[in-house]
Design a protein around this motif. Structure first.
Motif, PDB file in Angstrom:
ATOM      1  N   PHE A 105       0.826  -1.207   0.000  1.00  0.00           N
ATOM      2  CA  PHE A 105       0.000   0.000   0.000  1.00  0.00           C
ATOM      3  C   PHE A 105       0.860   1.256   0.000  1.00  0.00           C
ATOM      4  CE2 PHE A 105      -2.580   3.235   2.135  1.00  0.00           C
ATOM      5  CZ  PHE A 105      -3.829   3.071   1.556  1.00  0.00           C
ATOM      6  N   GLN A 106       1.896   1.277   0.852  1.00  0.00           N
ATOM      7  CA  GLN A 106       2.688   2.483   1.041  1.00  0.00           C
ATOM      8  C   GLN A 106       3.499   2.862  -0.198  1.00  0.00           C
ATOM      9  OE1 GLN A 106       2.583  -0.261   2.860  1.00  0.00           O
ATOM     10  NE2 GLN A 106       4.537  -0.753   3.827  1.00  0.00           N
ATOM     11  N   ASN A 107       3.670   1.915  -1.137  1.00  0.00           N
ATOM     12  CA  ASN A 107       4.359   2.236  -2.390  1.00  0.00           C
ATOM     13  C   ASN A 107       3.400   2.599  -3.512  1.00  0.00           C
ATOM     14  OD1 ASN A 107       6.777   1.735  -1.183  1.00  0.00           O
ATOM     15  ND2 ASN A 107       7.171  -0.224  -2.197  1.00  0.00           N
ATOM     16  N   CYS A 120      -0.897  11.668   2.595  1.00  0.00           N
ATOM     17  CA  CYS A 120       0.212  10.719   2.711  1.00  0.00           C
ATOM     18  C   CYS A 120       1.543  11.363   2.331  1.00  0.00           C
ATOM     19  CB  CYS A 120      -0.051   9.489   1.836  1.00  0.00           C
ATOM     20  SG  CYS A 120      -1.384   8.438   2.434  1.00  0.00           S
ATOM     21  N   MET A 121       1.546  12.158   1.259  1.00  0.00           N
ATOM     22  CA  MET A 121       2.802  12.778   0.811  1.00  0.00           C
ATOM     23  C   MET A 121       3.317  13.801   1.819  1.00  0.00           C
ATOM     24  SD  MET A 121       3.987  11.323  -1.762  1.00  0.00           S
ATOM     25  CE  MET A 121       5.381  12.439  -1.814  1.00  0.00           C
ATOM     26  N   ASP A 122       2.409  14.567   2.423  1.00  0.00           N
ATOM     27  CA  ASP A 122       2.826  15.507   3.474  1.00  0.00           C
ATOM     28  C   ASP A 122       3.598  14.758   4.559  1.00  0.00           C
ATOM     29  OD1 ASP A 122       1.857  17.807   2.397  1.00  0.00           O
ATOM     30  OD2 ASP A 122       0.043  17.928   3.629  1.00  0.00           O
ATOM     31  N   GLY A 123       3.006  13.636   4.996  1.00  0.00           N
ATOM     32  CA  GLY A 123       3.642  12.853   6.052  1.00  0.00           C
ATOM     33  C   GLY A 123       4.943  12.224   5.615  1.00  0.00           C
ATOM     34  N   LEU A 124       4.996  11.712   4.384  1.00  0.00           N
ATOM     35  CA  LEU A 124       6.215  11.077   3.883  1.00  0.00           C
ATOM     36  C   LEU A 124       7.367  12.069   3.791  1.00  0.00           C
ATOM     37  CD1 LEU A 124       4.885   8.715   1.061  1.00  0.00           C
ATOM     38  CD2 LEU A 124       6.270   8.026   3.020  1.00  0.00           C
ATOM     39  N   ASP A 186      10.090   4.613  -0.735  1.00  0.00           N
ATOM     40  CA  ASP A 186      11.070   5.547  -1.279  1.00  0.00           C
ATOM     41  C   ASP A 186      10.306   6.779  -1.751  1.00  0.00           C
ATOM     42  OD1 ASP A 186      12.434   6.679  -3.896  1.00  0.00           O
ATOM     43  OD2 ASP A 186      14.013   5.764  -2.684  1.00  0.00           O
ATOM     44  N   VAL A 187      10.552   7.919  -1.106  1.00  0.00           N
ATOM     45  CA  VAL A 187       9.742   9.111  -1.357  1.00  0.00           C
ATOM     46  C   VAL A 187       9.840   9.556  -2.818  1.00  0.00           C
ATOM     47  CG1 VAL A 187       9.340  11.509  -0.697  1.00  0.00           C
ATOM     48  CG2 VAL A 187       9.992   9.839   1.032  1.00  0.00           C
ATOM     49  N   LYS A 188      11.037   9.462  -3.409  1.00  0.00           N
ATOM     50  CA  LYS A 188      11.188   9.873  -4.804  1.00  0.00           C
ATOM     51  C   LYS A 188      10.362   8.987  -5.735  1.00  0.00           C
ATOM     52  CE  LYS A 188      15.798  11.970  -4.529  1.00  0.00           C
ATOM     53  NZ  LYS A 188      17.210  11.907  -5.015  1.00  0.00           N
ATOM     54  N   THR A 189      10.427   7.682  -5.490  1.00  0.00           N
ATOM     55  CA  THR A 189       9.673   6.766  -6.344  1.00  0.00           C
ATOM     56  C   THR A 189       8.175   6.981  -6.182  1.00  0.00           C
ATOM     57  OG1 THR A 189      11.433   5.128  -6.193  1.00  0.00           O
ATOM     58  CG2 THR A 189       9.273   4.329  -6.889  1.00  0.00           C
ATOM     59  N   VAL A 190       7.726   7.135  -4.927  1.00  0.00           N
ATOM     60  CA  VAL A 190       6.298   7.372  -4.684  1.00  0.00           C
ATOM     61  C   VAL A 190       5.847   8.645  -5.389  1.00  0.00           C
ATOM     62  CG1 VAL A 190       4.584   7.908  -2.913  1.00  0.00           C
ATOM     63  CG2 VAL A 190       6.259   6.105  -2.504  1.00  0.00           C
ATOM     64  N   LYS A 192       7.195  10.119  -8.079  1.00  0.00           N
ATOM     65  CA  LYS A 192       7.156   9.875  -9.523  1.00  0.00           C
ATOM     66  C   LYS A 192       5.900   9.106  -9.921  1.00  0.00           C
ATOM     67  CE  LYS A 192      12.182   9.661 -10.172  1.00  0.00           C
ATOM     68  NZ  LYS A 192      13.337   8.749 -10.406  1.00  0.00           N
ATOM     69  N   ASN A 193       5.559   8.097  -9.119  1.00  0.00           N
ATOM     70  CA  ASN A 193       4.395   7.282  -9.448  1.00  0.00           C
ATOM     71  C   ASN A 193       3.102   8.088  -9.378  1.00  0.00           C
ATOM     72  OD1 ASN A 193       5.968   5.039  -9.889  1.00  0.00           O
ATOM     73  ND2 ASN A 193       5.635   4.158  -7.870  1.00  0.00           N
ATOM     74  N   ILE A 194       3.033   9.037  -8.421  1.00  0.00           N
ATOM     75  CA  ILE A 194       1.850   9.895  -8.331  1.00  0.00           C
ATOM     76  C   ILE A 194       1.756  10.800  -9.552  1.00  0.00           C
ATOM     77  CG2 ILE A 194       0.833  11.837  -7.077  1.00  0.00           C
ATOM     78  CD1 ILE A 194       1.766  10.534  -4.493  1.00  0.00           C
ATOM     79  N   ILE A 195       2.873  11.430  -9.909  1.00  0.00           N
ATOM     80  CA  ILE A 195       2.868  12.352 -11.055  1.00  0.00           C
ATOM     81  C   ILE A 195       2.554  11.618 -12.351  1.00  0.00           C
ATOM     82  CG2 ILE A 195       4.333  13.870 -12.451  1.00  0.00           C
ATOM     83  CD1 ILE A 195       5.810  14.592  -9.823  1.00  0.00           C
ATOM     84  N   LEU A 196       3.164  10.419 -12.519  1.00  0.00           N
ATOM     85  CA  LEU A 196       2.981   9.655 -13.758  1.00  0.00           C
ATOM     86  C   LEU A 196       1.794   8.699 -13.696  1.00  0.00           C
ATOM     87  CD1 LEU A 196       6.740   8.800 -14.407  1.00  0.00           C
ATOM     88  CD2 LEU A 196       5.388  10.610 -15.486  1.00  0.00           C
ATOM     89  N   ASN A 197       1.124   8.674 -12.539  1.00  0.00           N
ATOM     90  CA  ASN A 197      -0.020   7.771 -12.328  1.00  0.00           C
ATOM     91  C   ASN A 197       0.375   6.316 -12.581  1.00  0.00           C
ATOM     92  OD1 ASN A 197      -2.682   7.301 -11.558  1.00  0.00           O
ATOM     93  ND2 ASN A 197      -3.413   7.298 -13.682  1.00  0.00           N
ATOM     94  N   LYS A 198       1.519   5.929 -11.984  1.00  0.00           N
ATOM     95  CA  LYS A 198       2.032   4.573 -12.165  1.00  0.00           C
ATOM     96  C   LYS A 198       1.873   3.759 -10.879  1.00  0.00           C
ATOM     97  CE  LYS A 198       5.932   3.863 -14.221  1.00  0.00           C
ATOM     98  NZ  LYS A 198       7.382   3.954 -14.580  1.00  0.00           N
ATOM     99  N   VAL A 199       1.958   2.460 -11.048  1.00  0.00           N
ATOM    100  CA  VAL A 199       1.859   1.526  -9.924  1.00  0.00           C
ATOM    101  C   VAL A 199       3.220   0.893  -9.697  1.00  0.00           C
ATOM    102  CG1 VAL A 199       0.823  -0.639  -9.142  1.00  0.00           C
ATOM    103  CG2 VAL A 199      -0.585   1.055 -10.323  1.00  0.00           C
ATOM    104  N   ALA A 200       3.624   0.767  -8.417  1.00  0.00           N
ATOM    105  CA  ALA A 200       4.903   0.137  -8.092  1.00  0.00           C
ATOM    106  C   ALA A 200       4.817  -1.363  -8.307  1.00  0.00           C
ATOM    107  CB  ALA A 200       5.277   0.440  -6.644  1.00  0.00           C
ATOM    108  N   GLY A 201       5.943  -1.966  -8.646  1.00  0.00           N
ATOM    109  CA  GLY A 201       5.987  -3.398  -8.908  1.00  0.00           C
ATOM    110  C   GLY A 201       6.010  -4.225  -7.646  1.00  0.00           C
ATOM    111  N   ASN A 202       6.153  -5.537  -7.812  1.00  0.00           N
ATOM    112  CA  ASN A 202       6.163  -6.476  -6.696  1.00  0.00           C
ATOM    113  C   ASN A 202       7.325  -6.196  -5.753  1.00  0.00           C
ATOM    114  OD1 ASN A 202       3.932  -8.041  -6.749  1.00  0.00           O
ATOM    115  ND2 ASN A 202       4.818  -9.739  -7.882  1.00  0.00           N
ATOM    116  N   TRP A 203       7.091  -6.452  -4.485  1.00  0.00           N
ATOM    117  CA  TRP A 203       8.121  -6.262  -3.447  1.00  0.00           C
ATOM    118  C   TRP A 203       8.052  -7.422  -2.484  1.00  0.00           C
ATOM    119  CZ3 TRP A 203       7.536  -6.161   1.809  1.00  0.00           C
ATOM    120  CH2 TRP A 203       8.651  -5.766   2.559  1.00  0.00           C
TER     121      TRP A 203
END
Length: 513
Positions: A105-107, A120-124, A186-190, A192-203
């Protein structure tokens, strides 16, 4: 009075830890040994039940992934054929505000409503800035969450979900157990995913897992037990321990038999062990250990697996619109986890509780859901209505439709479900386990050594293996004493190399494709 039977090593419990110990003893030869279990079959907390209708349910959500080649080899020896296993890519989601958010969820806060993304981003961002200058360790799990993820994610997901799992507030848990079990975003990855509307891969270590084709997870351990000599296994009344006399090194069984031992590998819950020893000092000490009860609920449904379910594996539920914290689409793991299509079963009732239009037994196909609900003194459960409440929760979360036909139900409570990593845990274990070892008792396993971070099936099995290697050759018990080391994915082959450096020999293994 001399014991009826005498062995060098007695192993109590035929779950993964006990079988790991017995497997190792059988492999190295030398010490005489015996393994006992109060059940009529192997498996313990990794066992599987079958309903009268033919639906299988594990004791909670078990899958096979591994940090150890030795563990893999033992399983491949027990179930050596390619068609003994299915291999799955994890498809896992969190249910939140009517959405399926990919795990973890957090990614994947890019999937949330905009106001929750901002929260969430404010807190991150605040957490990242504060964490950079922090010079102290977090005092508990709650503080770890705030430092790593901030208050937004804490309130939306981490606090409510973990309370549903552990049945204690996050403020009462320590954080040393976390390791690879909780993803730190990872705040940078999160971002980027918000801006690009992408989903993080498996972890995580279980992004790919395997599952036995037949007989559920319990079938694995029955097969492992079958590789051991029958004359060295005792089940049922012959395998039920009623008393442990640590001074005279004898164990009394329910049938009256006494077994003398040189060393004892115990895998029953350590609080139960010390009660059977009658050692009041250790009983008092063990009261500092906390655990939760797990209710496993199974629901068998008639019909084709719906598109809304698809190939999902397991799903997380932080909200209060359902009592369960996790649901597993158990029928997706193996086509043999439920009756075959031609089996005729009557409908018990519809998901909304209405009576079925007909009581006539009809053919399938069938699919199934397995649910887990925690209970503790800090989180009571309405046990009498739990099955009904869970089915309503499945409707609330759109897992079931009100008109779905339920053909089978299952409910079993496991008193010791999760060994809780409370703030007091390490203080107790660092005193209790050495005191037992001074008495020749090696208490190991999910509840034998009470360390959840090394409580998966592979860890549990190797706790038994390593206890035997310590008894017979003085080898270091890495899994018990260095959880972070064995859980480091890069350390898997290092762990293997170190194991063989003190004489362990690999089992024959089949060639992998």
């Amino acid at each position: 009075m001399p014991a009826d039977i005498n062995v060098d090593v007695l192993v109590i419990g035929m779950g993964p830890t006990g079988l790991g110990a017995a497997k190792r003893l059988n492999q190295i030869g030398g010490p005489s040994w015996l393994i006992v279990d109060s059940s009529d079959k192997a498996g313990g907390l990794a066992g599987t039940d079958t309903t009268p209708e033919g639906f299988l349910y594990d004791v909670g959500g078990h899958v096979i992934f591994s940090h150890y080649k030795y563990f893999d080899d033992c399983l491949d020896e027990a179930l050596p054929k390619d068609d003994d296993w299915f291999v799955h890519e994890r498809v896992s989601y969190v249910r939140y505000k009517g959405l399926w958010v990919p795990y973890p969820f957090q990614n994947n806060i890019s999937m949330l409503p905009k106001e929750d993304q901002v929260r969430c981003m404010d807190g991150l961002i605040d957490a990242a800035l504060e964490h950079r200058v922090a010079n102290t360790k977090p005092k508990d799990f709650d503080e770890w969450i705030l430092r790593m993820q901030g208050p937004g994610l804490a309130d939306i997901f981490m606090r409510p979900y973990n309370y549903k799992v552990w049945a204690v507030p996050t403020t009462k848990m320590q954080c040393q157990w976390l390791g690879e079990r909780v993803a730190a975003p990872d705040v940078k990855t999160v971002t980027k995913n918000i801006i690009l509307n992408k989903v993080a891969g498996n972890w995580g270590p279980n992004a790919t897992f395997r599952f036995p084709a037949r007989d559920g997870t319990g079938g694995i351990w029955i097969a492992v037990a079958d590789t051991l000599p029958n004359e060295k296994k005792r089940f049922g009344k012959q395998g039920t321990v009623t008393k442990v006399d640590a001074e005279n090194k004898t164990v009394t069984m329910a049938d009256g038999t006494t077994i003398g031992y040189g060393k004892l590998v115990n895998t029953m819950a350590v609080d139960h062990l010390v009660e059977k020893m009658g050692n009041q000092e250790l009983v008092t000490l063990s009261k500092g250990l906390y655990y939760s009860t797990t209710h496993v609920i199974g629901v068998g449904i008639r019909g084709e697996r719906p598109e809304r379910i698809g190939d999902k594996c397991w799903l997380y539920f932080p909200e209060d619109n359902c009592p369960f914290y996790r649901a597993t689409i158990f029928s997706n793991y193996s086509p043999y986890n439920q009756p075959q299509k031609e089996a005729k079963l009557p409908t018990l009732y519809l998901a909304n509780g209405d009576k079925a239009a007909s009581s006539e037994a009809k053919e399938g196909p069938y699919w199934s859901i397995m649910l887990e609900v925690s209970q503790s003194t800090m989180k009571p459960v309405d046990v009498d209505n739990l099955l009904k409440d869970c089915i309503q929760g499945l409707i609330n979360t759109e897992m079931l439709k009100p008109e779905d036909e339920i053909v089978s139900t299952y409910h079993r409570a496991f008193d010791h479900g999760y060994p809780t990593p409370t703030l007091e845990r390490e203080g107790v274990l660092k005193e209790l386990l050495p005191k037992l070892q001074d008495l020749g008792i090696y208490s190991r396993g999910r509840f034998g050594s009470w360390r959840y971070e090394v409580g998966n099936q592979d860890h549990s099995f190797m706790l038994g293996v390593e206890a035997v290697d310590h008894i017979t050759s003085g080898a270091v018990e890495l899994t018990l004493n260095y959880p972070d080391f064995v859980n480091g994915r890069q350390n898997g082959e290092k762990r293997l190399a170190q194991a063989f450096s003190y004489g362990a020999q690999p089992l024959p293994t089949r060639e992998r494709n």
